[in-house]
Enzyme design. Structure first.
Site, PDB file in Angstrom:
ATOM      1  N   HIS A   1       0.853   5.945 -33.383  1.00  0.00           N
ATOM      2  CA  HIS A   1       0.532   6.460 -32.052  1.00  0.00           C
ATOM      3  C   HIS A   1       1.076   7.859 -31.750  1.00  0.00           C
ATOM      4  O   HIS A   1       0.742   8.456 -30.748  1.00  0.00           O
ATOM      5  CB  HIS A   1       1.040   5.504 -30.964  1.00  0.00           C
ATOM      6  CG  HIS A   1       2.537   5.508 -30.822  1.00  0.00           C
ATOM      7  ND1 HIS A   1       3.189   6.393 -30.011  1.00  0.00           N
ATOM      8  CD2 HIS A   1       3.498   4.756 -31.383  1.00  0.00           C
ATOM      9  CE1 HIS A   1       4.489   6.176 -30.079  1.00  0.00           C
ATOM     10  NE2 HIS A   1       4.702   5.191 -30.910  1.00  0.00           N
TER      11      HIS A   1
HETATM   12  N1  UDP Z   1       3.703  -3.422 -29.780  1.00  0.00           N
HETATM   13  C1  UDP Z   1       2.893  -4.365 -29.169  1.00  0.00           C
HETATM   14  N2  UDP Z   1       1.578  -4.421 -29.529  1.00  0.00           N
HETATM   15  C2  UDP Z   1       1.019  -3.602 -30.453  1.00  0.00           C
HETATM   16  C3  UDP Z   1       1.864  -2.632 -31.079  1.00  0.00           C
HETATM   17  C4  UDP Z   1       3.191  -2.557 -30.716  1.00  0.00           C
HETATM   18  O1  UDP Z   1       3.361  -5.136 -28.344  1.00  0.00           O
HETATM   19  O2  UDP Z   1      -0.186  -3.712 -30.715  1.00  0.00           O
HETATM   20  C5  UDP Z   1       5.120  -3.341 -29.352  1.00  0.00           C
HETATM   21  C6  UDP Z   1       6.130  -3.431 -30.462  1.00  0.00           C
HETATM   22  O3  UDP Z   1       6.461  -4.778 -30.719  1.00  0.00           O
HETATM   23  C7  UDP Z   1       7.303  -2.662 -29.877  1.00  0.00           C
HETATM   24  C8  UDP Z   1       6.657  -1.630 -28.984  1.00  0.00           C
HETATM   25  O4  UDP Z   1       5.313  -2.068 -28.774  1.00  0.00           O
HETATM   26  O5  UDP Z   1       8.116  -3.507 -29.092  1.00  0.00           O
HETATM   27  C9  UDP Z   1       6.671  -0.276 -29.632  1.00  0.00           C
HETATM   28  O6  UDP Z   1       5.966   0.607 -28.841  1.00  0.00           O
HETATM   29  P1  UDP Z   1       5.344   1.968 -29.365  1.00  0.00           P
HETATM   30  O7  UDP Z   1       5.141   1.878 -30.829  1.00  0.00           O
HETATM   31  O8  UDP Z   1       4.167   2.231 -28.495  1.00  0.00           O
HETATM   32  O9  UDP Z   1       6.442   3.041 -28.969  1.00  0.00           O
HETATM   33  P2  UDP Z   1       7.783   3.583 -29.680  1.00  0.00           P
HETATM   34  O10 UDP Z   1       8.617   2.403 -30.027  1.00  0.00           O
HETATM   35  O11 UDP Z   1       7.383   4.416 -30.850  1.00  0.00           O
HETATM   36  O12 UDP Z   1       8.428   4.411 -28.621  1.00  0.00           O
END
Ligand code: UDP
Length: 357
Positions: free
Chosen positions: A202
């Site tokens: 993402h």
């Molecule tokens: N996640 C989710 N569904 C998905 C993909 C990720 O619930 O289809 C959750 C994952 O378990 C984690 C969070 O989203 O808890 C991570 O978010 P993201 O990757 O958007 O952001 P980052 O962690 O990079 O800030």
């Protein structure tokens, strides 16, 4: 004591789930949702299934450039801060919502508490790095997950108000893994436990240029084993704009899906052979659950996972990804050190917030 918490993105909903429970045992909490993530599958679903209280206020900032979103948060949060008169504003992580909450509070002379403080990638062009560095420097209370994060802050002269508490995402993982384990998981895709890779992408660096998107498609095409890819709406939008969305559908073994809720995602993660991701949260969750992780970046904030041999950095390079996947046996469960605490970070944060006053 009144704490005003500002959330607005998928990972913040996950982090807020355990912390809002702990905070509300001690203080009055006012929850503000900026609306930075507004798709039902990135927002409402999380409130429902993680049992997060309905927001007291929504700012409905919607889509826009980071600057436009930041401006709207500042503009719309200020009157709420004046009305609600919180004793402290609490923000999470490293998004535009984090920076907006911290900056609006600081400008109104309201103390800021930052959950997941002290993380650094040392890549200043990363929007997340800009957000977290500024937020840390505006905060009076810094809730830090790891020793590395404590050292990062000390290097920038921040030692006051720093509390190493562990990681609230580990609290969430412990809280919800038993529920997630009862979900359908890979069977929904006709796959068996241990028989697939789980992928998420993402970040701006992977999605902002056609070249980066083409590399992403190449990486997904070279995995060579069944892969479940729940696609973030931003990534889907960029792939469609670049004319690459259709090509994704033709990759053999790639199960392209809409983003799933936290429980379904955790169920998929628990049974995955390996994870391929550019997500910060997913790197940690792979570690929590003992799943080998391949990170599509050249650096990470979660350096312990790499140093311990649980996570491999490959950039967006198909050959390095394939090599890392082939070689992805992590040490056994029992050998995983507690880099991220004991699952009680939320209680410590709530207690420190109360004691701080
Ligand atoms: N996640 C989710 N569904 C998905 C993909 C990720 O619930 O289809 C959750 C994952 O378990 C984690 C969070 O989203 O808890 C991570 O978010 P993201 O990757 O958007 O952001 P980052 O962690 O990079 O800030």
């Amino acid at each position: 004591m009144k704490v005003l918490s500002v959330i607005g993105n998928r990972p913040q909903f996950v982090k807020a789930a355990p912390l809002t429970r702990a905070l509300r045992r001690h203080v009055e909490e006012v929850l503000v949702h900026t609306g930075q993530h507004y798709d039902p599958e990135l927002a409402d679903l999380f409130f429902d299934e993680l049992d997060i209280p309905a927001p007291d206020h929504t700012l409905e900032i919607g889509p826009g450039t980071p600057n436009a979103q930041l401006a709207l948060i500042l503009q719309r949060l200020e009157p709420l801060l004046v009305d609600e008169r919180p004793d402290i504003v609490l923000v999470y992580g490293d998004t535009t919502t984090t920076l907006g909450g911290a900056l609006a509070a600081a400008k109104r002379d309201i103390p800021v508490a930052h959950v997941e403080a002290g993380l650094r990638s040392f890549v200043q062009s990363m929007p997340e790095e800009q957000n977290r560095v500024v937020t840390d420097h505006l905060s009076q209370l810094l809730f830090v997950p790891t020793d590395v994060a404590v050292a990062n802050l000390a290097r920038e002269g921040i030692t006051d108000g720093v509390h190493k508490v562990g990681d609230v995402m580990y609290d969430a993982a412990r809280l919800f893994a038993p529920v997630a384990a009862r979900r359908e998981g890979p069977a929904a895709f006709g796959l068996a436990p241990g028989g697939y890779v789980l992928a998420t992408v993402h970040r701006a660096a992977a999605t902002d240029t056609r070249e980066a998107l083409a590399s992403l498609v190449e990486v997904l095409g070279s995995i060579g084993e069944p892969t479940v890819f729940p696609v973030h709406p931003r990534t889907r939008h960029k792939l469609e704009q670049a004319g690459l969305w259709d090509r994704l559908q033709t990759i053999p073994g790639l199960h392209v899906a809409p983003p799933v809720g936290y429980l379904d995602f955790t169920a998929l993660l628990l049974a995955a052979r390996a994870v391929v991701t550019d997500s910060g949260g997913v790197q940690k969750e792979a570690y929590f659950h003992g799943v080998p992780c391949v990170t599509l970046r050249n650096e990470t904030e979660w350096v312990e996972t790499v140093q311990g041999g649980f996570n491999r950095l490959t950039g967006m390079d198909p050959l390095r990804v394939a090599a890392a996947l082939a070689d992805g046996t992590p040490p056994a469960d029992a050998d995983r050190p507690d880099y991220y605490g004991d699952g009680h970070a939320s209680d410590r944060i709530a207690e420190a917030v109360v004691a701080w006053r």
